[in-house]
Scaffold this motif. Structure first.
Motif, PDB file in Angstrom:
ATOM      1  N   LEU A  64       0.898  -1.433  -0.146  1.00 40.34           N
ATOM      2  CA  LEU A  64      -0.045  -0.232   0.098  1.00 40.34           C
ATOM      3  C   LEU A  64       0.862   1.171   0.037  1.00 40.34           C
ATOM      4  N   ALA A  65       0.372   2.296  -0.830  1.00 38.31           N
ATOM      5  CA  ALA A  65       1.242   3.589  -0.917  1.00 38.31           C
ATOM      6  C   ALA A  65       0.171   4.444  -1.625  1.00 38.31           C
ATOM      7  N   ILE A  66       0.253   5.761  -0.811  1.00 37.58           N
ATOM      8  CA  ILE A  66      -0.393   6.721  -1.473  1.00 37.58           C
ATOM      9  C   ILE A  66       0.335   7.920  -2.080  1.00 37.58           C
ATOM     10  N   GLU A  67       1.753   7.825  -1.496  1.00 35.19           N
ATOM     11  CA  GLU A  67       2.687   8.884  -1.881  1.00 35.19           C
ATOM     12  C   GLU A  67       3.975   8.046  -2.063  1.00 35.19           C
ATOM     13  N   PRO A  68       4.190   7.334  -3.220  1.00 39.61           N
ATOM     14  CA  PRO A  68       5.193   6.436  -3.145  1.00 39.61           C
ATOM     15  C   PRO A  68       6.733   6.917  -3.089  1.00 39.61           C
ATOM     16  N   LEU A  69       6.813   8.093  -3.484  1.00 43.11           N
ATOM     17  CA  LEU A  69       8.177   8.927  -3.130  1.00 43.11           C
ATOM     18  C   LEU A  69       8.520   9.614  -2.001  1.00 43.11           C
ATOM     19  N   ALA A  70       7.442   9.461  -1.018  1.00 39.68           N
ATOM     20  CA  ALA A  70       7.626   9.956   0.358  1.00 39.68           C
ATOM     21  C   ALA A  70       9.211   9.603   1.029  1.00 39.68           C
ATOM     22  N   ALA A  71      10.079  10.497   1.459  1.00 40.60           N
ATOM     23  CA  ALA A  71      11.270  10.350   1.504  1.00 40.60           C
ATOM     24  C   ALA A  71      11.549   9.257   2.702  1.00 40.60           C
ATOM     25  N   ASP A  72      10.547   8.963   3.665  1.00 39.65           N
ATOM     26  CA  ASP A  72      10.749   7.863   4.423  1.00 39.65           C
ATOM     27  C   ASP A  72      10.626   6.860   4.249  1.00 39.65           C
ATOM     28  N   GLY A  73      10.085   6.338   2.945  1.00 34.64           N
ATOM     29  CA  GLY A  73      10.075   5.142   2.457  1.00 34.64           C
ATOM     30  C   GLY A  73       8.719   4.280   2.815  1.00 34.64           C
ATOM     31  N   ARG A  74       7.894   5.064   3.626  1.00 36.59           N
ATOM     32  CA  ARG A  74       6.443   4.435   3.934  1.00 36.59           C
ATOM     33  C   ARG A  74       5.399   4.749   3.004  1.00 36.59           C
ATOM     34  N   GLY A  75       5.574   5.338   1.917  1.00 33.26           N
ATOM     35  CA  GLY A  75       4.575   5.567   0.942  1.00 33.26           C
ATOM     36  C   GLY A  75       3.389   6.522   1.311  1.00 33.26           C
ATOM     37  N   GLY A  76       3.745   7.130   2.304  1.00 30.08           N
ATOM     38  CA  GLY A  76       2.647   8.194   2.613  1.00 30.08           C
ATOM     39  C   GLY A  76       1.630   7.611   3.494  1.00 30.08           C
ATOM     40  N   MET A  77       1.715   6.567   3.642  1.00 30.83           N
ATOM     41  CA  MET A  77       0.735   5.658   4.582  1.00 30.83           C
ATOM     42  C   MET A  77       0.688   6.129   5.999  1.00 30.83           C
ATOM     43  N   PRO A  78      -0.556   6.030   6.589  1.00 37.06           N
ATOM     44  CA  PRO A  78      -0.674   6.285   8.107  1.00 37.06           C
ATOM     45  C   PRO A  78      -0.172   5.315   8.537  1.00 37.06           C
ATOM     46  N   ARG A  79       0.771   5.613  10.026  1.00 34.37           N
ATOM     47  CA  ARG A  79       1.379   4.409  10.582  1.00 34.37           C
ATOM     48  C   ARG A  79       0.360   3.837  11.648  1.00 34.37           C
ATOM     49  N   ARG A  80      -0.340   2.920  10.798  1.00 33.10           N
ATOM     50  CA  ARG A  80      -1.378   2.106  11.533  1.00 33.10           C
ATOM     51  C   ARG A  80      -1.421   0.678  10.515  1.00 33.10           C
ATOM     52  N   GLU A  81      -2.168  -0.190  11.021  1.00 30.42           N
ATOM     53  CA  GLU A  81      -2.341  -1.304  10.064  1.00 30.42           C
ATOM     54  C   GLU A  81      -3.769  -1.203   9.519  1.00 30.42           C
ATOM     55  N   PHE A  82      -3.615  -1.944   8.256  1.00 32.21           N
ATOM     56  CA  PHE A  82      -5.090  -1.901   7.517  1.00 32.21           C
ATOM     57  C   PHE A  82      -5.282  -3.518   7.229  1.00 32.21           C
ATOM     58  N   GLN A  83      -6.761  -3.655   7.089  1.00 28.92           N
ATOM     59  CA  GLN A  83      -7.221  -4.791   6.775  1.00 28.92           C
ATOM     60  C   GLN A  83      -7.478  -4.875   5.276  1.00 28.92           C
ATOM     61  N   VAL A  84      -6.630  -5.726   4.515  1.00 32.47           N
ATOM     62  CA  VAL A  84      -6.520  -5.848   2.926  1.00 32.47           C
ATOM     63  C   VAL A  84      -7.347  -7.138   2.562  1.00 32.47           C
ATOM     64  N   GLN A  85      -8.456  -6.748   1.991  1.00 31.15           N
ATOM     65  CA  GLN A  85      -9.145  -7.872   1.407  1.00 31.15           C
ATOM     66  C   GLN A  85      -8.670  -8.227  -0.128  1.00 31.15           C
ATOM     67  N   TRP A  86      -8.713  -9.332  -0.361  1.00 26.88           N
ATOM     68  CA  TRP A  86      -8.297  -9.986  -1.494  1.00 26.88           C
ATOM     69  C   TRP A  86      -9.385 -10.947  -1.977  1.00 26.88           C
ATOM     70  N   GLN A  87      -9.365 -11.406  -3.616  1.00 25.68           N
ATOM     71  CA  GLN A  87     -10.124 -12.339  -4.176  1.00 25.68           C
ATOM     72  C   GLN A  87      -9.438 -12.768  -5.097  1.00 25.68           C
ATOM     73  N   ARG A  96     -18.107 -14.515  -9.153  1.00 27.29           N
ATOM     74  CA  ARG A  96     -18.152 -15.684  -8.197  1.00 27.29           C
ATOM     75  C   ARG A  96     -16.747 -15.994  -8.018  1.00 27.29           C
ATOM     76  N   PRO A  97     -16.091 -15.296  -7.019  1.00 24.18           N
ATOM     77  CA  PRO A  97     -14.650 -15.682  -6.730  1.00 24.18           C
ATOM     78  C   PRO A  97     -14.431 -17.187  -6.112  1.00 24.18           C
ATOM     79  N   VAL A  98     -13.394 -17.753  -6.446  1.00 25.39           N
ATOM     80  CA  VAL A  98     -13.127 -19.161  -5.848  1.00 25.39           C
ATOM     81  C   VAL A  98     -12.434 -19.141  -4.755  1.00 25.39           C
ATOM     82  N   ASP A  99     -12.013 -17.977  -4.267  1.00 25.97           N
ATOM     83  CA  ASP A  99     -11.156 -17.902  -3.187  1.00 25.97           C
ATOM     84  C   ASP A  99     -11.191 -16.537  -2.777  1.00 25.97           C
ATOM     85  N   ARG A 100     -11.149 -16.075  -1.226  1.00 25.93           N
ATOM     86  CA  ARG A 100     -11.219 -14.834  -0.564  1.00 25.93           C
ATOM     87  C   ARG A 100     -10.745 -14.948   0.731  1.00 25.93           C
ATOM     88  N   GLY A 101     -10.173 -13.638   0.991  1.00 27.03           N
ATOM     89  CA  GLY A 101      -9.723 -13.487   2.457  1.00 27.03           C
ATOM     90  C   GLY A 101      -9.413 -12.151   2.738  1.00 27.03           C
TER      91      GLY A 101
END
Length: 526
Positions: A64-87, A96-101
């Motif tokens: 995850l990154a919203i500002e990829p060239l942020a100097a601290d290498g964190r991509g401009g993301m807030p310092r918290r965890e995110f729940q990422v869904q995938w299919q 009709r996904p065959v798998d998800r999580g």
């Protein structure tokens, strides 16, 4: 989306949750990582990827990154965890996904996630995507390997190397994606570590990569390239590093320059740098949890089977090698290079490779590795054998043991796949390179760079071919190699761009070679 019973998640560098029921079981996050409110813009600026396919699964990746060239290498993301869904679905419309999580993207891991999907059907195309706070990623295409006993009709495999952001545009990746291969091998120098050059075609962000933040930033800048994103999204990748992912021409615990700058001047400082590079590499590649680094150590040599058609033995020729002989570079008649005790692979990896050869029942055995395997004598004089100390020529005993291993095991069709040297090459591997009439015991295909070296000169052959008759082709432009593998033959197209210093240059097939089953040696088709 709920978590199925059929997969294992690896959340960045930390051990991921292993799902044994349909519920998502996660540990309580650290209070320092807790924050409220959704991310307001799409966090998928670095794209998506898949890799390391098996007959029943594949690794899915995003960071995850919203500002990829942020100097601290964190991509401009807030310092918290995110729940990422995938299919995962069996159609590109994601119906009709065959798998998800759901998997956690942690700030400590630069919000990188690795999902090890399992329970899929062998030899099938699948599509996948991610979702965070209502934002959908692009849809990626991937596939599983054929079943272990299956002989697939064909395998479309492309391989690439040496993508220097500053040297030009990644147009070759776009053409590679247009080919829609079944699998892509990247053989190293995925990114370059050097300080920015303000006069380059494109300029690196940040300083020379030394810190974790610096390596994260450099990977992020490369991942913003749309042509690279398209190549990642079209097929699963098998990746291994070479030197520039850490430091030019590093060998084991030894950097290129031990005098300066200060981050290389002691073994401890260099290993700290190596640990930073390895961590960022894992965070940014579709690798399995078996490759999670432990400080300055990370295992990337591994084996993948494509049914009974092919084995891919992916090597690491940097982490375990002895230091280059005779002060590195090219040298003439270096006795140390011929010391049979010297190793390029290390004893453990060499034993692993020997075991893989002995167990192989595949039609084709590919060694995906980094540096030139066949001899390349740079001087015409017969009494002045001038070769690169950074290649297998600098570790002749190590090369002899590898070729002896595949001969002793009766490997049916050994093929070495190589990057590093920024030129296309095709070579017959000889039992004795000093004897032009010696038996051909294998094949080497070398891809040119994606951009490194700039446009090139369009030369169709290198003068050293005149006194290295086992070298069958060379080409000094940028591109990649496209192959079609069947049970009867291997066909290799050397794809070359007119230019990389301008975006969208034309591409052509500069040469095509075939290797027939059980017939050692290259045959030029065009």
């Amino acid at each position: 989306m709920t978590l199925s019973r059929r997969h294992v998640l690896a959340g960045g560098l930390a051990a991921g949750t292993i799902a044994t029921t349909s519920a998502v079981a996660t540990a309580a996050p650290s209070p320092l990582l807790v924050a409220t409110g959704p991310v307001r813009v799409s966090p998928f600026e670095l794209g998506i990827a898949s890799g390391d396919p098996t007959p029943t699964g594949v690794v899915l990746w995003t960071r995850l990154a919203i500002e990829p060239l942020a100097a601290d290498g964190r991509g401009g993301m807030p310092r918290r965890e995110f729940q990422v869904q995938w299919q995962v679905a069996d159609n590109p419309q994601m119906r009709r996904p065959v798998d998800r999580g759901t998997v956690r993207a942690r700030a400590a891991d630069a919000h990188a996630v690795h999902v090890e999907v399992d329970g899929l059907r062998p030899g099938r195309e699948y599509w996948y995507r991610f979702k965070v706070d209502g934002h959908l990623s692009p849809v990626g295409r991937t596939r599983t390997a054929p079943a272990q006993g299956e002989m697939p009709s064909a395998l479309a495999m492309s391989f690439a190397s040496c993508a220097h952001y500053e040297a030009g545009y990644f147009t070759a990746y776009r053409y590679l994606a247009d080919d829609e291969p079944d699998i892509v091998l990247h053989l190293g120098d995925y990114q370059y570590e050097g300080k920015p050059n303000p006069t380059a075609t494109r300029t690196h962000a940040g300083e020379e990569t030394v810190t974790l933040e610096g390596y994260r930033l450099r990977h992020a800048q490369y991942k913003t390239d749309p042509d690279l994103q398209s190549a990642h999204a079209i097929a699963p990748w098998l990746v291994v590093w070479d030197d520039h992912e850490v430091d030019n021409n590093w060998a084991g615990g030894i950097p290129q320059d031990t005098k300066a700058p200060e981050w290389n001047d002691t073994p401890e400082r260099f290993l700290a740098r190596r640990a930073n590079a390895f961590r960022a590499y894992y965070e940014n590649m579709p690798l399995r949890r078996s490759s999670i680094p432990s400080g300055p150590d990370m295992r990337i040599f591994r084996r993948l089977s494509w049914g009974r058609l092919a084995n891919f033995h992916m090597l690491d020729t940097r982490q375990y090698r002895d230091d280059q002989a005779c002060d590195d570079g090219w040298d003439s008649n270096c006795a140390e290079a011929n010391d049979p005790s010297r190793t390029l692979t290390g004893d453990r990896q060499e034993a692993w490779l020997r075991d893989g050869f002995s167990r192989s029942r595949a039609r084709w055995d590919f060694l995906g590795q980094q540096v030139f395997f066949a001899t390349r004598d740079g001087k015409e004089a017969t009494d002045d054998h001038n070769v690169s100390m950074d290649s297998w020529d600098g570790y002749a005993g190590s090369r002899d043991r590898v070729t002896a291993a595949w001969q002793d095991a009766g490997v049916r069709n050994p093929v070495v796949l190589t990057g590093d040297v920024h030129k296309h090459w095709a070579a017959d591997i000889k039992a004795d390179f000093t004897d032009p009439d010696s038996e051909v015991i294998g094949t080497e295909l070398v891809t040119t760079s994606i951009t490194s070296g700039g446009d090139g000169d369009g030369a169709w052959s290198d003068p050293i071919m005149a006194w290295n008759p086992h070298l069958r082709f060379s080409g000094n432009q940028r591109g990649y190699v496209r192959t079609l593998v069947t049970k009867d033959s291997l066909r290799a197209d050397f794809r070359s761009l007119d230019r990389v210093t301008t975006r969208g240059s034309a591409i052509r097939t500069q040469a095509t070679f075939e290797v027939a089953d059980r017939e050692r040696g290259l045959h030029r088709v065009r």
